[in-house]
Design a protein around this motif. Structure first.
Motif, mmCIF file in Angstrom:
data_model
loop_
_atom_site.group_PDB
_atom_site.id
_atom_site.type_symbol
_atom_site.label_atom_id
_atom_site.label_comp_id
_atom_site.label_asym_id
_atom_site.label_seq_id
_atom_site.Cartn_x
_atom_site.Cartn_y
_atom_site.Cartn_z
ATOM 1 N N VAL A 55 0.837 -1.169 0.418
ATOM 2 C CA VAL A 55 0.151 -0.186 -0.209
ATOM 3 C C VAL A 55 0.885 1.703 0.257
ATOM 4 O O VAL A 55 0.778 2.126 -1.150
ATOM 5 C CB VAL A 55 -1.151 -0.296 1.250
ATOM 6 C CG1 VAL A 55 -1.642 1.740 1.136
ATOM 7 C CG2 VAL A 55 -2.081 -1.170 0.033
ATOM 8 N N ALA A 56 1.936 1.469 0.942
ATOM 9 C CA ALA A 56 2.754 2.570 0.909
ATOM 10 C C ALA A 56 3.483 2.236 -0.255
ATOM 11 O O ALA A 56 3.734 3.845 -0.721
ATOM 12 C CB ALA A 56 3.599 1.840 2.041
ATOM 13 N N SER A 57 3.503 1.282 -0.992
ATOM 14 C CA SER A 57 4.853 1.606 -2.179
ATOM 15 C C SER A 57 3.955 2.050 -3.833
ATOM 16 O O SER A 57 3.947 2.617 -4.076
ATOM 17 C CB SER A 57 5.663 0.154 -2.577
ATOM 18 O OG SER A 57 6.657 0.467 -3.734
ATOM 19 N N SER A 58 2.948 1.653 -3.467
ATOM 20 C CA SER A 58 1.705 2.506 -4.495
ATOM 21 C C SER A 58 1.794 3.243 -4.756
ATOM 22 O O SER A 58 1.197 4.049 -5.379
ATOM 23 C CB SER A 58 0.265 1.548 -4.363
ATOM 24 O OG SER A 58 -0.815 1.239 -3.559
ATOM 25 N N TYR A 59 1.215 3.897 -2.632
ATOM 26 C CA TYR A 59 1.243 5.485 -3.410
ATOM 27 C C TYR A 59 2.320 6.360 -3.244
ATOM 28 O O TYR A 59 2.070 7.718 -3.896
ATOM 29 C CB TYR A 59 0.278 5.578 -1.834
ATOM 30 C CG TYR A 59 -0.321 7.154 -1.468
ATOM 31 C CD1 TYR A 59 -1.515 7.022 -1.561
ATOM 32 C CD2 TYR A 59 0.596 7.986 -0.653
ATOM 33 C CE1 TYR A 59 -2.114 8.065 -1.616
ATOM 34 C CE2 TYR A 59 -0.218 9.495 -0.595
ATOM 35 C CZ TYR A 59 -0.624 9.952 -1.207
ATOM 36 O OH TYR A 59 -2.212 10.504 -0.621
ATOM 37 N N GLY A 60 3.241 5.738 -3.187
ATOM 38 C CA GLY A 60 4.707 6.039 -2.826
ATOM 39 C C GLY A 60 5.178 6.524 -4.865
ATOM 40 O O GLY A 60 5.805 6.012 -5.536
ATOM 41 N N SER A 61 4.260 5.602 -5.605
ATOM 42 C CA SER A 61 4.551 5.446 -6.836
ATOM 43 C C SER A 61 4.872 6.107 -8.124
ATOM 44 O O SER A 61 4.866 6.510 -9.301
ATOM 45 C CB SER A 61 3.939 3.610 -8.144
ATOM 46 O OG SER A 61 3.002 3.769 -7.889
ATOM 47 N N GLN A 62 3.929 7.249 -8.262
ATOM 48 C CA GLN A 62 3.518 8.206 -8.700
ATOM 49 C C GLN A 62 4.932 8.944 -9.046
ATOM 50 O O GLN A 62 5.615 9.499 -8.712
ATOM 51 C CB GLN A 62 2.546 9.247 -8.465
ATOM 52 C CG GLN A 62 1.335 9.327 -7.956
ATOM 53 C CD GLN A 62 -0.040 7.526 -9.399
ATOM 54 O OE1 GLN A 62 0.959 8.701 -10.341
ATOM 55 N NE2 GLN A 62 -0.453 6.837 -8.948
ATOM 56 N N ARG A 63 4.472 9.616 -10.452
ATOM 57 C CA ARG A 63 5.952 9.819 -11.127
ATOM 58 C C ARG A 63 5.553 11.663 -11.622
ATOM 59 O O ARG A 63 4.311 11.373 -12.400
ATOM 60 C CB ARG A 63 6.243 8.835 -12.395
ATOM 61 C CG ARG A 63 7.250 7.556 -12.140
ATOM 62 C CD ARG A 63 8.046 6.800 -11.834
ATOM 63 N NE ARG A 63 8.357 6.061 -12.468
ATOM 64 C CZ ARG A 63 9.191 5.654 -12.348
ATOM 65 N NH1 ARG A 63 10.363 6.868 -11.756
ATOM 66 N NH2 ARG A 63 10.281 4.391 -11.247
ATOM 67 N N ILE A 64 6.303 12.520 -12.527
ATOM 68 C CA ILE A 64 5.996 13.663 -13.094
ATOM 69 C C ILE A 64 7.598 13.769 -13.610
ATOM 70 O O ILE A 64 8.453 13.472 -12.661
ATOM 71 C CB ILE A 64 6.096 14.867 -12.619
ATOM 72 C CG1 ILE A 64 5.411 14.541 -10.961
ATOM 73 C CG2 ILE A 64 6.134 15.538 -12.708
ATOM 74 C CD1 ILE A 64 5.036 15.657 -9.842
ATOM 75 N N ARG A 65 7.012 14.005 -15.049
ATOM 76 C CA ARG A 65 8.087 13.297 -16.489
ATOM 77 C C ARG A 65 8.025 15.051 -16.811
ATOM 78 O O ARG A 65 7.052 14.676 -17.393
ATOM 79 C CB ARG A 65 8.459 12.170 -16.703
ATOM 80 C CG ARG A 65 8.605 11.360 -15.705
ATOM 81 C CD ARG A 65 8.790 10.202 -16.644
ATOM 82 N NE ARG A 65 7.350 9.372 -16.846
ATOM 83 C CZ ARG A 65 6.595 8.228 -17.551
ATOM 84 N NH1 ARG A 65 7.614 6.819 -18.130
ATOM 85 N NH2 ARG A 65 5.449 7.570 -17.506
ATOM 86 N N VAL A 66 8.830 15.280 -17.717
ATOM 87 C CA VAL A 66 9.096 16.274 -18.686
ATOM 88 C C VAL A 66 9.273 15.031 -19.815
ATOM 89 O O VAL A 66 10.393 15.065 -19.747
ATOM 90 C CB VAL A 66 9.484 17.763 -18.932
ATOM 91 C CG1 VAL A 66 9.314 18.006 -19.531
ATOM 92 C CG2 VAL A 66 9.037 17.986 -17.316
ATOM 93 N N VAL A 67 8.717 14.384 -20.963
ATOM 94 C CA VAL A 67 9.458 13.731 -21.812
ATOM 95 C C VAL A 67 8.990 13.888 -23.262
ATOM 96 O O VAL A 67 8.229 14.786 -23.734
ATOM 97 C CB VAL A 67 9.663 12.635 -22.138
ATOM 98 C CG1 VAL A 67 9.693 11.496 -22.980
ATOM 99 C CG2 VAL A 67 8.872 12.000 -20.486
ATOM 100 N N GLY A 68 10.182 14.459 -24.356
ATOM 101 C CA GLY A 68 9.687 15.363 -25.164
ATOM 102 C C GLY A 68 9.296 16.042 -25.196
ATOM 103 O O GLY A 68 9.753 17.844 -24.681
ATOM 104 N N ASP A 69 7.230 16.492 -25.450
ATOM 105 C CA ASP A 69 7.020 18.119 -25.976
ATOM 106 C C ASP A 69 5.387 17.754 -24.926
ATOM 107 O O ASP A 69 4.940 18.384 -25.396
ATOM 108 C CB ASP A 69 6.859 18.504 -27.213
ATOM 109 C CG ASP A 69 5.388 17.470 -27.810
ATOM 110 O OD1 ASP A 69 5.364 16.156 -27.763
ATOM 111 O OD2 ASP A 69 4.511 17.662 -28.576
#
Length: 154
Positions: A55-69
């Motif tokens: 549960v802790a891992s899934s809640y903390g698995s969100q990512r923010i990325r800037v890829v290409g455009d």
């Protein structure tokens, strides 16, 4: 897929204290199963700890990325051409935008254990979302990456 001029990637991992809490959940499960013997006690310790850690891992698995455009925040993928000005929010201002200043139409990738954030205006007229609120530990780098991707696209 083409990489942006200033690539950015961040995983919004859960704090270390959450992993200790996961272990405490396992201990409490072990104590619940203590009257049934040693094997159920060990099973409760391992199973409870593992379930809480998932549960802790899934809640903390969100990512923010800037890829290409594109800006990819969680499940949202937004072209940087549809984004306007980015505003860096300190802890106090981020709390205000999470609470009384928040717009119900906004996209929030919110993690309460991350005190700083970036608020990015959405300029696309067809999109009803007024802005993106992104919890991030490095709002300056994210704002620079969005600006660099926008300039690379132009």
């Amino acid at each position: 897929m083409q990489l942006s001029a200033a690539p950015y990637e961040e995983r919004l991992t859960a704090p270390r204290s959450w992993w200790f809490v996961s272990f405490l959940v396992g201990v409490s499960m072990a104590l619940i199963l203590l009257p049934f013997g040693t094997l159920p006690l060990l099973g409760g310790l391992v199973g409870g700890t593992a379930a809480a850690a998932v549960v802790a891992s899934s809640y903390g698995s969100q990512r923010i990325r800037v890829v290409g455009d594109s800006l990819i925040a969680g499940e949202a993928k937004i072209p940087v051409a549809a984004l306007g000005e980015a505003e860096i929010l300190d802890a106090e201002e981020a709390r205000a935008w999470r609470t009384h200043k928040a717009d119900t139409r906004a996209f929030l990738l919110l993690r309460s254990y991350i005190p700083t954030a970036l608020k990015v205006e959405v300029t696309d007229r067809d999109d009803p979302t007024p802005y993106l609120y992104l919890s991030t530990r490095e709002p300056e780098r994210l704002a620079q990456a969005i600006a660099a991707a926008r300039e690379a696209k132009a």
